[in-house]
Design a protein around this motif. Structure first.
Motif, PDB file in Angstrom:
ATOM      1  N   GLU A  49      -5.420 -11.808  -7.399  1.00  0.00           N
ATOM      2  CA  GLU A  49      -4.772 -10.525  -7.170  1.00  0.00           C
ATOM      3  C   GLU A  49      -5.798  -9.402  -7.213  1.00  0.00           C
ATOM      4  O   GLU A  49      -6.793  -9.476  -7.933  1.00  0.00           O
ATOM      5  CB  GLU A  49      -3.653 -10.282  -8.180  1.00  0.00           C
ATOM      6  CG  GLU A  49      -4.080 -10.225  -9.627  1.00  0.00           C
ATOM      7  CD  GLU A  49      -2.914  -9.958 -10.567  1.00  0.00           C
ATOM      8  OE1 GLU A  49      -3.170  -9.653 -11.738  1.00  0.00           O
ATOM      9  OE2 GLU A  49      -1.748 -10.038 -10.109  1.00  0.00           O
ATOM     10  N   GLU A  70       0.840  -1.202   0.000  1.00  0.00           N
ATOM     11  CA  GLU A  70       0.000   0.000   0.000  1.00  0.00           C
ATOM     12  C   GLU A  70       0.871   1.247   0.000  1.00  0.00           C
ATOM     13  O   GLU A  70       1.839   1.355   0.758  1.00  0.00           O
ATOM     14  CB  GLU A  70      -0.925   0.011   1.215  1.00  0.00           C
ATOM     15  CG  GLU A  70      -1.887   1.190   1.226  1.00  0.00           C
ATOM     16  CD  GLU A  70      -2.956   1.077   2.307  1.00  0.00           C
ATOM     17  OE1 GLU A  70      -3.376   2.123   2.825  1.00  0.00           O
ATOM     18  OE2 GLU A  70      -3.359  -0.054   2.617  1.00  0.00           O
ATOM     19  N   PHE A 119      -6.089  -5.049  -7.277  1.00  0.00           N
ATOM     20  CA  PHE A 119      -5.497  -3.721  -7.410  1.00  0.00           C
ATOM     21  C   PHE A 119      -6.598  -2.707  -7.175  1.00  0.00           C
ATOM     22  O   PHE A 119      -7.717  -2.861  -7.686  1.00  0.00           O
ATOM     23  CB  PHE A 119      -4.876  -3.516  -8.788  1.00  0.00           C
ATOM     24  CG  PHE A 119      -4.449  -2.095  -9.030  1.00  0.00           C
ATOM     25  CD1 PHE A 119      -3.269  -1.615  -8.477  1.00  0.00           C
ATOM     26  CD2 PHE A 119      -5.242  -1.228  -9.772  1.00  0.00           C
ATOM     27  CE1 PHE A 119      -2.883  -0.292  -8.676  1.00  0.00           C
ATOM     28  CE2 PHE A 119      -4.857   0.092  -9.974  1.00  0.00           C
ATOM     29  CZ  PHE A 119      -3.671   0.555  -9.429  1.00  0.00           C
ATOM     30  N   TYR A 179      -2.076  -3.023  -3.761  1.00  0.00           N
ATOM     31  CA  TYR A 179      -1.997  -4.247  -4.554  1.00  0.00           C
ATOM     32  C   TYR A 179      -1.907  -5.407  -3.574  1.00  0.00           C
ATOM     33  O   TYR A 179      -1.099  -5.383  -2.636  1.00  0.00           O
ATOM     34  CB  TYR A 179      -0.769  -4.236  -5.461  1.00  0.00           C
ATOM     35  CG  TYR A 179      -0.554  -5.557  -6.175  1.00  0.00           C
ATOM     36  CD1 TYR A 179      -1.322  -5.910  -7.282  1.00  0.00           C
ATOM     37  CD2 TYR A 179       0.404  -6.458  -5.721  1.00  0.00           C
ATOM     38  CE1 TYR A 179      -1.139  -7.110  -7.924  1.00  0.00           C
ATOM     39  CE2 TYR A 179       0.602  -7.674  -6.362  1.00  0.00           C
ATOM     40  CZ  TYR A 179      -0.172  -7.997  -7.466  1.00  0.00           C
ATOM     41  OH  TYR A 179       0.000  -9.197  -8.094  1.00  0.00           O
ATOM     42  N   THR A 180      -2.754  -6.418  -3.772  1.00  0.00           N
ATOM     43  CA  THR A 180      -2.830  -7.549  -2.854  1.00  0.00           C
ATOM     44  C   THR A 180      -2.818  -8.839  -3.655  1.00  0.00           C
ATOM     45  O   THR A 180      -3.532  -8.954  -4.658  1.00  0.00           O
ATOM     46  CB  THR A 180      -4.114  -7.483  -2.007  1.00  0.00           C
ATOM     47  OG1 THR A 180      -4.166  -6.219  -1.334  1.00  0.00           O
ATOM     48  CG2 THR A 180      -4.156  -8.599  -0.979  1.00  0.00           C
ATOM     49  N   GLU A 181      -2.034  -9.809  -3.208  1.00  0.00           N
ATOM     50  CA  GLU A 181      -1.941 -11.086  -3.910  1.00  0.00           C
ATOM     51  C   GLU A 181      -2.166 -12.236  -2.939  1.00  0.00           C
ATOM     52  O   GLU A 181      -1.508 -12.315  -1.893  1.00  0.00           O
ATOM     53  CB  GLU A 181      -0.578 -11.231  -4.581  1.00  0.00           C
ATOM     54  CG  GLU A 181      -0.487 -12.462  -5.475  1.00  0.00           C
ATOM     55  CD  GLU A 181       0.758 -12.459  -6.336  1.00  0.00           C
ATOM     56  OE1 GLU A 181       0.750 -13.109  -7.397  1.00  0.00           O
ATOM     57  OE2 GLU A 181       1.742 -11.800  -5.942  1.00  0.00           O
TER      58      GLU A 181
END
Length: 622
Positions: free
Chosen positions: A449, A394, A451, A414-416
């Motif tokens: 993912e 972040e 975004f 952005y998270t994965e």
């Protein structure tokens, strides 16, 4: 770092207010449409001697449902919640504080769903009868089938008809909870030692008519007891003017027993499933904040977690709940036990341009523990499934402007996800499918993912008027996802499916207005929220060709536009302050499904969003 366990997407920490030094309290009662009555009260004893204070609290919420049932009559979906408890504050010495809270929660009501089955589901199956034509095999009326095909069309009915229910049985729900929490803090110079202990016990019973129809097709009775104990100890403080540190340890223990009786009306039989689960968790954690300069703050934290889980189930295959020793099942097949370990950590840097503006960047890894499928219908689906991990990045800016009258916040993230746990309803493997045709399991089926961008703006336009708005954009997609959708018990690539509850756009806007009028104060607040359409299940629409797979359209909600508003007037009457309010919830009467679930080609059901509601409230404070 601090909350750690299973906080895969962060945490919202809600704490009760502390007992006050002075005697006083407040109480409110409100009435709204659907015969909704809410009452709440808090009273503080004030200081008892020099070492104690006591606060008592009470809450009552009672409402009728809003789904008109045309089979058994009346409305369905009523509920009543009663909460009572107290908080004791003890300060036997200057450096020691203890806060002990007990609460009892008594909930009663009923589940309420409406049918969304279509001609492709078994319950709505049509068969040809000579001289008559097509007839539904289970005797269902046409008006109970093909009611909802997605947000773009409600086939043959309007919104009023969508809020018509056909459940043919009473569906009572009850849950009784007792909980006690104790937090002790001891001040040791620049350091604070904190102990937090918790205990919670819940007994619940739930009847649900899953097929939501006028016939006995598929309903359940679930009776469950759940207990948990938690203990945390931590110490934190300033080691130097530029270094702050926290270290701690955590213990968690829980157990549950679940008895579920499933009535398979379409098969003329029932099944009884017994499940017992136990879990223990241990964790150590630490976090430091370093200020190498007045403008820069560095943060680092880590947590090491060990989860130990075990589970027993009879798969719904024995009447007495014991392990069934047939169909190739051995004694060991009914039991599962596994340990899960994970190190999670975070790092962040903040840069303060001045006292009003800050930029930051953070990375964190989250962890959701693995486990077992308590509703497994076969030994092969018992599990375990593995932990889910998430890496989150972040970048953001927070700023106050115009002498603190304007605030602007923005975050880009952005998270994965890896080994993402997905709950799916699937057909049971033969020969077990002859007893129970479907089961609910959790699989490490996917990577995904996200975004997104989030913004917030708030402004004190005048001394009386405060404006606020927010906007969020989210792009969420599976990178890979495998699940059986063709019924051959071989996982298929379904990564084209949309993730659940992930709207592309959400935004809100509202204002608060407060002004002294006559001898009192007028307050008004309103908020408008827009939520883009999204899917509520990952059940695929049966494709003609696998490459064309999409989510079942019945699971897609329409875009929501919700307007809430409250206006109130507050007046002093000597020692008592009274507040009179009128409010509206969902003023635009935006209605539709809140969630839908097609079940293994058997049937489909949905829960509905509450319609428009107006009401009033009187509150006193003394």
């Amino acid at each position: 770092t601090l909350f750690g366990r299973n906080t895969i997407a962060g945490v919202i920490n809600i704490q009760r207010t502390m007992p006050t030094d002075e005697f006083g309290g407040k109480a409110a009662i409100s009435y709204a449409e659907f015969d909704t009555v809410r009452a709440r009260a808090v009273i503080n004893s004030g200081r008892i001697g020099d070492i104690a204070a006591l606060k008592g609290f009470f809450f009552w919420d009672d409402t009728d449902g809003f789904v008109d049932n045309v089979v058994i009559g009346g409305t369905q979906g009523s509920y009543r919640t009663f909460t009572v408890g107290g908080t004791l504050l003890l300060e036997p010495m200057d450096d020691l504080t203890a806060v002990i809270t007990y609460e009892h929660i008594d909930e009663n009501g009923e589940t309420s769903v409406v049918p969304t089955s279509n001609d492709g589901d078994l319950i709505c199956l049509q068969v040809p009868v000579p001289g008559v034509g097509l007839v539904r095999a289970f005797g269902l009326a046409d008006e109970e089938c093909n009611r909802y095909e997605g947000p773009a069309a409600i086939t043959g009915i309007g919104e009023d008809e969508l809020y018509t229910g056909f459940q043919n049985i009473e569906t009572p729900v009850s849950a009784n909870t007792d909980a006690i929490y104790a937090e002790l803090t001891y001040q040791m110079g620049d350091f604070t030692l904190t102990s937090v202990t918790g205990y919670r016990d819940t007994d619940e019973s739930v009847v649900q008519d899953f097929d939501a129809s006028s016939i006995d097709f598929f309903d359940t009775l679930r009776v469950q007891n759940y207990e948990q104990v938690t203990q945390e100890i931590r110490i934190d403080g300033d080691i130097t003017p530029w270094l702050n540190a926290l270290i701690g340890g955590y213990y968690f223990e829980s157990s549950y027993e679940l008895d579920q009786t499933t009535n398979l009306g379409f098969a003329g039989s029932s099944i009884f499933q017994r499940t017992e689960g136990d879990a223990e968790a241990y964790a150590v954690f630490g976090d430091v904040k370093i200020k190498p300069t007045d403008r820069i703050t560095l943060g680092f934290g880590g947590r090491y977690t060990i989860d130990e889980k075990s589970l027993f189930t009879n798969f719904g295959l024995s009447a007495d709940g014991s392990c069934p020793l047939f169909l190739g099942i051995t004694e060991d097949a009914c039991f599962g036990s596994e340990d899960f370990e994970e190190f999670t950590w975070r790092g962040a840097i903040d840069y303060a341009f001045d006292e009003d503006r800050l930029a930051y960047f953070s990375y964190s890894r989250g962890f959701r523990s693995g486990g077992f499928n308590g509703r497994a219908g076969t030994p092969t689906s018992l599990g375990p499934f593995e932990p889910e991990t998430v890496d989150a990045y972040e970048l953001g800016f927070k700023g106050d402007w115009l002498d603190n009258r304007l605030r602007t916040n923005i975050a880009i993230f952005y998270t994965e996800y890896d080994d993402k746990q997905e709950e799916t309803v699937q057909a049971t493997l033969p020969p077990f499918s002859a007893i129970n045709p479907q089961e609910t399991v959790v699989l490490n089926a996917a990577t995904a993912e996200f975004f997104g961008v989030e913004t917030e703006i708030s402004a004190a336009v005048t001394d009386d008027l405060f404006f606020r708005t927010s906007f969020s954009f989210l792009d969420a997609e599976y990178e890979s996802f495998f699940a059986d959708v063709t019924g051959d018990f071989v996982p298929d690539d379904v990564s084209a499916l949309d993730l659940r509850r992930a709207p592309d756009i959400t935004w809100s806007a509202g204002f608060d207005y407060s002004r002294e009028i006559f001898t009192g104060r007028l307050d008004a607040t309103t908020t408008f929220r827009f939520v883009d359409e999204y899917t509520t299940c990952i059940i695929p629409d049966q494709p003609l060709v696998l490459s064309a797979i999409t989510n079942d359209p019945r699971c897609t909600t329409d875009a929501r536009q919700n307007l809430d508003a409250t206006i109130s007037y507050t007046q002093d009457f000597g020692p008592i302050e009274a507040k009179f309010s009128a409010f509206g919830r969902n003023i635009l009467n935006d209605r539709g499904i809140g969630g839908n679930l097609p079940v293994a080609g058997l049937f489909s059901f949905a829960g509905l969003r509450p319609p428009q509601q107006f009401g009033g409230e009187v509150q006193i404070k003394f």
